[in-house]
Design an enzyme around this catalytic site. Sequence first.
Site, short mmCIF file in Angstrom:
data_model
loop_
_atom_site.label_atom_id
_atom_site.label_comp_id
_atom_site.label_asym_id
_atom_site.label_seq_id
_atom_site.Cartn_x
_atom_site.Cartn_y
_atom_site.Cartn_z
N SER A 109 0.85 -1.19 0.00
CA SER A 109 0.00 0.00 0.00
C SER A 109 0.89 1.23 0.00
CB SER A 109 -0.89 0.02 1.24
OG SER A 109 -1.54 1.26 1.38
N TYR A 124 -1.20 -0.62 10.55
CA TYR A 124 -1.33 -1.02 9.14
C TYR A 124 -0.18 -0.45 8.32
CZ TYR A 124 -3.22 -1.47 4.42
OH TYR A 124 -3.39 -1.77 3.07
#
Length: 200
Positions: A109, A124
């Site tokens: 990501s 995350y």
Amino acid sequence: MTGWDHKALLKAQEELDPSGEKSVVIDLDVRSAESIQDAVRQFRRHFDRLDGLINNAGLLGESDGLTTTEWPELDELIETNVQGPLRVIRAFLPYLHKGSDTCIINLSSGMGASDSLHADYGPYRFSKYAINGLTRQLAEELREEAIAVHAVCPGWVRTDMGGASAPRSIHKGAETPVWLAVTPGLTTGMFWRDKAIIPW
């Protein structure tokens, strides 16, 4: 195709390969070493080589801070997003060695890029920063074995994790990982989005 939700796998197979002639459904939970080994056993009943491996499992988590997230949630997130992909790679490596134009693709990501390590969604972001590091390390370790290793940011995609408000379709999110898997000769150890290299 693999995944932990058997019903979802069967639904995906029905949509992508209604005849079932081009795909095999294999149950796989990256959080379980036993499940991974069972997946290998299922795999070798059908195949003797693997040309490409896409690590797509991931959790977003519900907490923001590395110092405040409860350990069970943090452990599960790191196990799913970082340790799980490495376990899967190690388990399937003998079959990747037998493949042709072989590659490993880790779904990452942009939130894990070094200039995007903000306070929100800290666990995350940290996990995706770690998967980027894992990608670069494995690219070096496997360079002489002609196995390319890529990280890819699919963007914000309308999946169960991304939610219905995400701007990208699943098809668009899958476009670059699939392109990486079928395009030989790309530089190993890079971070990609929309078929272009982006900064770590």
